[in-house]
Design a protein around this motif. Structure first.
Motif, PDB file in Angstrom:
ATOM      1  N   ARG A 157       0.748  -1.116   0.154  1.00 49.45           N
ATOM      2  CA  ARG A 157      -0.094  -0.176  -0.035  1.00 49.45           C
ATOM      3  C   ARG A 157       0.831   1.173  -0.088  1.00 49.45           C
ATOM      4  NH1 ARG A 157      -5.293   1.546  -1.229  1.00 49.45           N
ATOM      5  NH2 ARG A 157      -5.876   3.340   0.042  1.00 49.45           N
ATOM      6  N   VAL A 158       1.973   1.129   0.668  1.00 46.49           N
ATOM      7  CA  VAL A 158       2.840   2.599   0.896  1.00 46.49           C
ATOM      8  C   VAL A 158       3.490   2.575  -0.583  1.00 46.49           C
ATOM      9  CG1 VAL A 158       4.984   3.478   1.885  1.00 46.49           C
ATOM     10  CG2 VAL A 158       3.428   2.275   3.211  1.00 46.49           C
ATOM     11  N   LEU A 159       3.983   1.404  -1.153  1.00 44.23           N
ATOM     12  CA  LEU A 159       4.658   1.408  -2.595  1.00 44.23           C
ATOM     13  C   LEU A 159       3.612   2.207  -3.405  1.00 44.23           C
ATOM     14  CD1 LEU A 159       6.969   0.331  -4.264  1.00 44.23           C
ATOM     15  CD2 LEU A 159       5.609  -1.534  -4.724  1.00 44.23           C
ATOM     16  N   ARG A 160       2.327   1.824  -3.271  1.00 51.13           N
ATOM     17  CA  ARG A 160       1.367   2.393  -4.523  1.00 51.13           C
ATOM     18  C   ARG A 160       0.786   3.895  -4.152  1.00 51.13           C
ATOM     19  NH1 ARG A 160      -4.419  -0.249  -5.274  1.00 51.13           N
ATOM     20  NH2 ARG A 160      -3.173  -1.421  -6.420  1.00 51.13           N
ATOM     21  N   LEU A 161       0.904   4.306  -2.730  1.00 51.35           N
ATOM     22  CA  LEU A 161       0.525   5.638  -2.430  1.00 51.35           C
ATOM     23  C   LEU A 161       1.838   6.715  -2.571  1.00 51.35           C
ATOM     24  CD1 LEU A 161      -2.201   5.216   0.233  1.00 51.35           C
ATOM     25  CD2 LEU A 161      -2.471   5.493  -2.222  1.00 51.35           C
ATOM     26  N   GLU A 162       3.132   6.377  -2.183  1.00 50.37           N
ATOM     27  CA  GLU A 162       4.104   7.347  -2.100  1.00 50.37           C
ATOM     28  C   GLU A 162       4.798   7.009  -3.745  1.00 50.37           C
ATOM     29  OE1 GLU A 162       5.317   8.997   0.100  1.00 50.37           O
ATOM     30  OE2 GLU A 162       4.445   8.361   1.766  1.00 50.37           O
ATOM     31  N   ASN A 163       5.496   7.983  -3.898  1.00 45.64           N
ATOM     32  CA  ASN A 163       6.164   7.987  -5.282  1.00 45.64           C
ATOM     33  C   ASN A 163       7.640   8.620  -5.321  1.00 45.64           C
ATOM     34  OD1 ASN A 163       5.642  10.776  -5.147  1.00 45.64           O
ATOM     35  ND2 ASN A 163       3.869  10.688  -6.508  1.00 45.64           N
ATOM     36  N   ILE A 164       8.189   9.085  -4.145  1.00 49.59           N
ATOM     37  CA  ILE A 164       9.688   9.246  -4.058  1.00 49.59           C
ATOM     38  C   ILE A 164      10.171   8.432  -2.954  1.00 49.59           C
ATOM     39  CG2 ILE A 164      10.936  11.224  -3.383  1.00 49.59           C
ATOM     40  CD1 ILE A 164       9.230  12.970  -4.363  1.00 49.59           C
ATOM     41  N   LYS A 191       0.883  -5.442 -10.397  1.00 49.78           N
ATOM     42  CA  LYS A 191       0.777  -6.803 -10.003  1.00 49.78           C
ATOM     43  C   LYS A 191       2.274  -7.580  -9.894  1.00 49.78           C
ATOM     44  CE  LYS A 191      -3.313  -7.802 -12.939  1.00 49.78           C
ATOM     45  NZ  LYS A 191      -3.762  -8.397 -14.317  1.00 49.78           N
ATOM     46  N   SER A 192       3.290  -6.956 -10.074  1.00 44.91           N
ATOM     47  CA  SER A 192       4.681  -7.436  -9.944  1.00 44.91           C
ATOM     48  C   SER A 192       5.367  -7.034  -8.538  1.00 44.91           C
ATOM     49  CB  SER A 192       5.417  -7.050 -11.008  1.00 44.91           C
ATOM     50  OG  SER A 192       5.766  -5.667 -10.854  1.00 44.91           O
ATOM     51  N   GLY A 193       4.795  -5.856  -8.069  1.00 47.50           N
ATOM     52  CA  GLY A 193       5.579  -5.392  -6.877  1.00 47.50           C
ATOM     53  C   GLY A 193       6.990  -4.919  -7.097  1.00 47.50           C
ATOM     54  N   ASN A 194       6.961  -4.776  -8.390  1.00 48.83           N
ATOM     55  CA  ASN A 194       8.443  -4.049  -8.703  1.00 48.83           C
ATOM     56  C   ASN A 194       8.354  -2.647  -9.241  1.00 48.83           C
ATOM     57  OD1 ASN A 194       9.896  -6.594  -8.351  1.00 48.83           O
ATOM     58  ND2 ASN A 194       9.216  -7.124 -10.315  1.00 48.83           N
ATOM     59  N   PRO A 195       8.779  -1.704  -8.369  1.00 52.82           N
ATOM     60  CA  PRO A 195       8.543  -0.241  -8.480  1.00 52.82           C
ATOM     61  C   PRO A 195       9.254   0.158 -10.260  1.00 52.82           C
ATOM     62  CG  PRO A 195      10.270  -0.426  -6.958  1.00 52.82           C
ATOM     63  CD  PRO A 195       9.620  -1.847  -7.112  1.00 52.82           C
ATOM     64  N   GLN A 207      -4.356  -7.274  -5.374  1.00 51.69           N
ATOM     65  CA  GLN A 207      -4.602  -5.975  -5.244  1.00 51.69           C
ATOM     66  C   GLN A 207      -5.902  -5.583  -4.459  1.00 51.69           C
ATOM     67  OE1 GLN A 207      -2.998  -3.966  -7.534  1.00 51.69           O
ATOM     68  NE2 GLN A 207      -1.638  -5.676  -7.161  1.00 51.69           N
ATOM     69  N   LYS A 208      -6.814  -6.720  -4.403  1.00 53.77           N
ATOM     70  CA  LYS A 208      -7.844  -6.311  -3.505  1.00 53.77           C
ATOM     71  C   LYS A 208      -7.426  -6.223  -2.178  1.00 53.77           C
ATOM     72  CE  LYS A 208     -12.152  -8.831  -2.073  1.00 53.77           C
ATOM     73  NZ  LYS A 208     -13.050  -9.891  -2.153  1.00 53.77           N
ATOM     74  N   GLU A 209      -6.509  -6.823  -1.651  1.00 54.68           N
ATOM     75  CA  GLU A 209      -5.837  -6.424  -0.163  1.00 54.68           C
ATOM     76  C   GLU A 209      -5.171  -5.118   0.031  1.00 54.68           C
ATOM     77  OE1 GLU A 209      -4.468 -10.666   1.590  1.00 54.68           O
ATOM     78  OE2 GLU A 209      -3.392  -9.894  -0.024  1.00 54.68           O
TER      79      GLU A 209
END
Length: 250
Positions: A54-61, A106-110, A229-231
């Motif tokens: 979730r942090v990976l999705r919402l943050e971007n720096i 889906k990969s979890g790779n930024p 992704q649902k989680e």
């Protein structure tokens, strides 16, 4: 030295009183048993992985950490002359802010827009490993203890993304949505040579907050990839603003 000792020597009785108010001070920096004396269960490893995604999705720096190559490397002379880089930095780590985006969720790779002239990517080209470190910034503005909030590091390696795959994944659109100013240095720009890369995650180290109420430790790679992704959509982080509106209800 224990926390109470620091309180006594540095702050006197006032500091001791403050220390006694800290949440579960005996476990601030380490994990207790799975259930604390108050009956509160700390998040599981999987739940912590969901929070991290979730942090990976919402943050971007984040902060990219690499190490400098030795002075004996093939191109050290050119680097020292153009950068005025000091000698003797071989093996010294450096952490620098950089943009990323969760464009392959889906990969979890930024996804990272690598600028070849940037120190982090020159170090990787010279053989350095690389780590992306992130921390959660509350959106409500009322969180006073950064130490109580999630942060983690993704240890991995960079993998080039060719133009065809980048186009199919819509990386340019995704990245510019997260970083509008990055449109100036997309691949093909006239300023710097740049390219799309993904940080392929090899290991994850997580600190969820204080150890009496959050998991601290390594997250297995399989667990990282098994987050759905649902989680991620259902997860809410400390201090995260609600995105619910009447439009959702209608």
């Amino acid at each position: 030295m224990h926390l109470t000792d620091v309180a006594l020597t540095g702050f006197g009785l006032v500091g001791l009183s403050l220390a006694s108010l800290l949440p579960g001070s005996q476990h601030i920096f380490s994990n207790p048993s799975s259930e604390s004396t108050s009956g509160f269960s700390i998040p599981s490893v999987h739940e912590s992985a969901v929070q991290a995604r979730r942090v990976l999705r919402l943050e971007n720096i984040g902060t990219l950490s690499t190490v400098f190559p030795s002075d004996a490397s093939a191109n050290h002379h050119d680097i020292h002359s153009t950068e005025q880089r000091p000698h003797g930095l071989g093996g010294v780590p450096i952490g620098l802010m950089d943009y990323y985006a969760d464009c392959e969720p889906k990969s979890g790779n930024p996804t990272i827009l690598a600028i070849d002239i940037a120190t982090s990517f020159k170090n990787v080209a010279a053989g350095s490993n690389i780590t992306l470190s992130l921390r959660w910034h509350p959106q409500d503005g009322h969180w006073h203890s950064a130490a109580s909030l999630p942060r983690f590091s993704l240890v991995g390696h960079l993998e080039d993304i060719d133009d065809s795959d980048a186009s199919k994944a819509g990386l340019a659109t995704c990245f510019v949505k997260n970083h509008p100013d990055a449109v100036a240095w997309l691949p093909g720009n006239r300023i710097h040579t740049s390219r799309w890369v993904r940080l392929v995650v090899d290991d994850v180290y997580w600190i969820g907050g204080f150890g009496d109420r959050a998991y601290i430790g390594w997250i297995p790679l399989e667990t990282w990839h098994n987050v759905t992704q649902k989680e991620i959509d259902a997860c809410r982080l400390p201090g995260e603003k609600s995105t619910w509106s009447w439009a959702d209800w209608l």
